[in-house]
Scaffold this active site. Structure first.
Site, PDB file in Angstrom:
ATOM      1  N   LEU A 228      36.911  43.665  30.739  1.00 15.25           N
ATOM      2  CA  LEU A 228      36.688  45.143  31.173  1.00 15.25           C
ATOM      3  C   LEU A 228      37.394  45.629  32.262  1.00 15.25           C
ATOM      4  O   LEU A 228      37.916  46.661  32.339  1.00 15.25           O
ATOM      5  CB  LEU A 228      35.158  45.405  31.378  1.00 15.25           C
ATOM      6  CG  LEU A 228      34.098  44.932  30.468  1.00 15.25           C
ATOM      7  CD1 LEU A 228      32.698  44.820  31.035  1.00 15.25           C
ATOM      8  CD2 LEU A 228      34.274  45.818  29.220  1.00 15.25           C
ATOM      9  N   ALA A 229      37.660  44.602  33.439  1.00 11.10           N
ATOM     10  CA  ALA A 229      38.403  44.910  34.322  1.00 11.10           C
ATOM     11  C   ALA A 229      39.009  43.718  35.093  1.00 11.10           C
ATOM     12  O   ALA A 229      38.556  42.748  34.813  1.00 11.10           O
ATOM     13  CB  ALA A 229      37.638  45.874  35.326  1.00 11.10           C
ATOM     14  N   GLU A 230      40.145  44.037  35.743  1.00 13.59           N
ATOM     15  CA  GLU A 230      40.844  42.698  36.510  1.00 13.59           C
ATOM     16  C   GLU A 230      41.569  43.317  37.629  1.00 13.59           C
ATOM     17  O   GLU A 230      42.378  44.127  37.660  1.00 13.59           O
ATOM     18  CB  GLU A 230      41.666  42.105  35.612  1.00 13.59           C
ATOM     19  CG  GLU A 230      42.228  40.689  36.267  1.00 13.59           C
ATOM     20  CD  GLU A 230      42.987  39.669  35.327  1.00 13.59           C
ATOM     21  OE1 GLU A 230      43.509  38.623  35.670  1.00 13.59           O
ATOM     22  OE2 GLU A 230      43.055  40.070  34.176  1.00 13.59           O
TER      23      GLU A 230
ATOM     24  N   CYS B 157      42.399  42.115  42.185  1.00  6.62           N
ATOM     25  CA  CYS B 157      43.229  41.119  43.139  1.00  6.62           C
ATOM     26  C   CYS B 157      42.242  40.053  43.082  1.00  6.62           C
ATOM     27  O   CYS B 157      42.543  38.672  43.184  1.00  6.62           O
ATOM     28  CB  CYS B 157      43.739  41.708  44.371  1.00  6.62           C
ATOM     29  SG  CYS B 157      44.849  43.073  44.133  1.00  6.62           S
ATOM     30  N   PHE B 158      41.073  40.204  43.232  1.00 10.50           N
ATOM     31  CA  PHE B 158      39.962  39.116  43.721  1.00 10.50           C
ATOM     32  C   PHE B 158      39.222  38.626  42.504  1.00 10.50           C
ATOM     33  O   PHE B 158      38.693  37.615  42.656  1.00 10.50           O
ATOM     34  CB  PHE B 158      39.254  39.688  44.833  1.00 10.50           C
ATOM     35  CG  PHE B 158      39.708  39.723  46.102  1.00 10.50           C
ATOM     36  CD1 PHE B 158      39.991  38.441  47.069  1.00 10.50           C
ATOM     37  CD2 PHE B 158      40.212  40.646  46.526  1.00 10.50           C
ATOM     38  CE1 PHE B 158      40.740  38.906  48.176  1.00 10.50           C
ATOM     39  CE2 PHE B 158      41.053  41.173  47.793  1.00 10.50           C
ATOM     40  CZ  PHE B 158      41.201  40.147  48.564  1.00 10.50           C
TER      41      PHE B 158
ATOM     42  N   LYS C  65      37.681  39.228  38.017  1.00  8.22           N
ATOM     43  CA  LYS C  65      37.914  40.015  36.942  1.00  8.22           C
ATOM     44  C   LYS C  65      36.369  40.154  36.179  1.00  8.22           C
ATOM     45  O   LYS C  65      35.842  39.134  36.381  1.00  8.22           O
ATOM     46  CB  LYS C  65      38.807  39.145  35.893  1.00  8.22           C
ATOM     47  CG  LYS C  65      38.511  37.789  35.451  1.00  8.22           C
ATOM     48  CD  LYS C  65      39.384  37.335  34.631  1.00  8.22           C
ATOM     49  CE  LYS C  65      39.192  35.779  34.198  1.00  8.22           C
ATOM     50  NZ  LYS C  65      40.292  35.026  33.138  1.00  8.22           N
ATOM     51  N   ILE C  66      36.470  41.048  35.358  1.00 10.66           N
ATOM     52  CA  ILE C  66      35.038  41.557  35.110  1.00 10.66           C
ATOM     53  C   ILE C  66      35.035  41.206  33.373  1.00 10.66           C
ATOM     54  O   ILE C  66      35.966  41.921  32.527  1.00 10.66           O
ATOM     55  CB  ILE C  66      34.576  42.852  35.085  1.00 10.66           C
ATOM     56  CG1 ILE C  66      34.818  43.144  36.564  1.00 10.66           C
ATOM     57  CG2 ILE C  66      33.112  43.249  34.655  1.00 10.66           C
ATOM     58  CD1 ILE C  66      33.642  42.282  37.382  1.00 10.66           C
TER      59      ILE C  66
ATOM     60  N   ASP D  34      31.718  49.996  50.706  1.00 10.54           N
ATOM     61  CA  ASP D  34      32.559  50.039  49.630  1.00 10.54           C
ATOM     62  C   ASP D  34      32.277  51.303  48.658  1.00 10.54           C
ATOM     63  O   ASP D  34      32.367  50.810  47.443  1.00 10.54           O
ATOM     64  CB  ASP D  34      33.133  48.732  49.025  1.00 10.54           C
ATOM     65  CG  ASP D  34      34.535  48.898  48.480  1.00 10.54           C
ATOM     66  OD1 ASP D  34      35.323  49.724  48.602  1.00 10.54           O
ATOM     67  OD2 ASP D  34      34.732  47.949  47.616  1.00 10.54           O
TER      68      ASP D  34
END
EC number: 2.7.11.1
Length: 456
Positions: free
Chosen positions: A107-109, A111-112, A114-115, A221
């Protein structure tokens, strides 16, 4: 150290089918096992293995967990929120994704981390796994994020984290519920969202953040990428990503890898590696930036630096009442919403309002009109209270042909009752009369044709 007899509790998750979501059950089994505590490392003689039942429950797939009844928790303190600030030190079991999950897509990636969207094979449950790079974080930081997310999950507008945590050779991993409509960033168009949608979102987020602040926790955040959407009409959104969440009053460093427009001015002024006290007013600032971003599709400025950023300098003068001129990029908003922005985006953190202050403005109109950044744009105030008062003229300036622009302008004029019907035959006769009185060197045939072309 001797051995300590404790109960080993296996957290369970009750999956609710049909509504696209799920709820967590904090109920635990009464199975007992012997745990030995050596040098503050908790190890259980009975390994936690993935099991599933036929009752629709998903037990912890290889998860490390600690019951709130365990001796690691203390009696809740009415002043600090009790156990939520006591982060358990638990050894994570080592396994691979393929042991129990089918990875459907990423789904997302970042720097720290990934999903990953995965399906848990034993229960055929769709879950999201957040895999944090082990070499870029510490086990303590991972446990803190997982602990805060799990303990806050029972709030309706905070993303549910399941009692599932493990490690692979490269990642620390925990499981969360799946948001079918992605994050808020992927749902906001270039001109922002409808005012009513913004009110729905802000009401839910202020509730979630107010709940966190009541537990003396600061998110730190807050941005549109950390708001997940569960319904297309935004009646159900949830706050996520608690990697930067910190207890109020602790000394912290600035959050890395976040948008500079979201950073409060008092943090921008800090030198590198300088620490500061974590306070809820930083969430109030980011909430104000979020409101503007949702309404317009863009942040109000690049950074809250009144020396380098003219947009922020203009707002700062207005906020501190050094001028009565409303900044150009805020002119579309109503006086009541401007009052709200003044409270959330105060340069002085001590003057900022609480995160729940937005509830006082829910019945007010937020947007009076929209104006184009083009100097040639026309400002129009809406008369229909049921439609969004977000109207741009010339928003696609330069992309439309001359005829299309004329038709678009006529439609707008007609909508607001400003379109006056013109007798074209009368216009032609007057043009011919005017041409007949011109200079003898004037060519009536050529110029009249040119004039008629312009009128059509």
């Amino acid at each position: 150290m001797g051995t300590i007899e404790k109960r080993s509790f296996s957290f369970r998750l009750r999956r609710s089918f049909g509504d696209g979501g799920s709820t967590n059950s904090r109920n635990s089994n009464n199975n007992s096992s012997t745990c030995t505590n050596h040098n503050n490392q908790k190890r259980c003689s009975t390994p936690l293995t993935p099991t599933s039942t036929s009752t629709g429950r998903l037990e912890v797939p290889g998860a490390a967990s600690v019951s709130r009844r365990s001796s690691i928790y203390k009696k809740p303190d009415k002043n600090d929120g009790g156990q939520i600030h006591l982060i358990p030190d638990v050894e994570l079991p080592l396994m691979t994704f393929a042991d129990q999950y089918n990875i459907e897509k990423t789904l997302a990636e970042g720097c720290f981390a990934k999903i990953l969207l995965c399906r848990h094979r034993p229960t055929n449950t769709l879950v999201v796994l957040k895999a944090v790079h082990a070499e870029l974080t510490t086990i303590k930081e991972f446990q803190k994020e997982f602990h805060y997310n799990y303990e806050l999950s029972h709030h309706h507008h905070i993303l549910s984290a399941y009692a599932v945590a493990f490690q692979t050779m490269d990642y620390y991993v925990f499981a969360m519920e799946h948001a079918p409509y992605g994050d808020l960033a992927s749902n906001i168009g270039p001109n922002g969202l409808h005012e009513n949608a913004c009110k729905l979102i802000s009401e839910q987020l202020s509730s979630a953040l107010g709940f966190m602040h009541s537990k003396n926790l600061v998110h730190r955040d807050l941005k549109i990428e950390n708001i997940l959407v569960f319904t297309p009409d935004f009646t159900r959104v949830k706050l996520c990503d608690f990697g930067a969440t910190t207890k109020k009053g602790l000394l912290v460093h600035k959050v890395k890898h976040t948008w500079t427009s979201c950073v409060p001015p008092e943090q921008l002024e800090l030198i590198k590696n300088e620490r500061f006290q974590c306070l809820p007013v930083s969430d109030s600032w980011q909430f104000g930036i979020l409101l503007y971003n949702i309404l317009t599709g863009n942040p109000p400025w690049q950074s809250a630096d009144w020396v380098k950023d003219q947009s922020y300098a203009n707002f700062m003068k207005y906020e501190q009442r050094k001028t009565t001129k409303v900044p150009d990029n805020f002119r579309r908003f109503s006086p009541r919403l401007m009052r709200c922005f003044r409270k959330y985006l105060s340069h002085d953190p001590e003057d900022r309002c609480k995160i729940t202050e937005v509830a006082k403005y829910m019945k007010d109109r937020w947007v009076e009109c929209r104006i184009s950044t083009s100097k040639s744009a026309t400002l129009i105030s809406p008369t229909n209270h049921d439609q969004d008062s977000c109207i741009y003229l010339n928003q696609r300036e330069g992309r439309l042909s001359g005829d299309e622009n004329k038709l678009r302008f006529k439609r707008m004029m007609s909508t607001y009752g400003l379109d006056i019907p013109i007798d074209q035959a009368m216009v032609r006769r007057r043009v011919w009369d005017w041409l007949s009185t011109c200079d003898a060197n004037f060519d009536p045939d050529v110029e009249s044709l040119h004039a008629l072309d312009l009128l059509q």
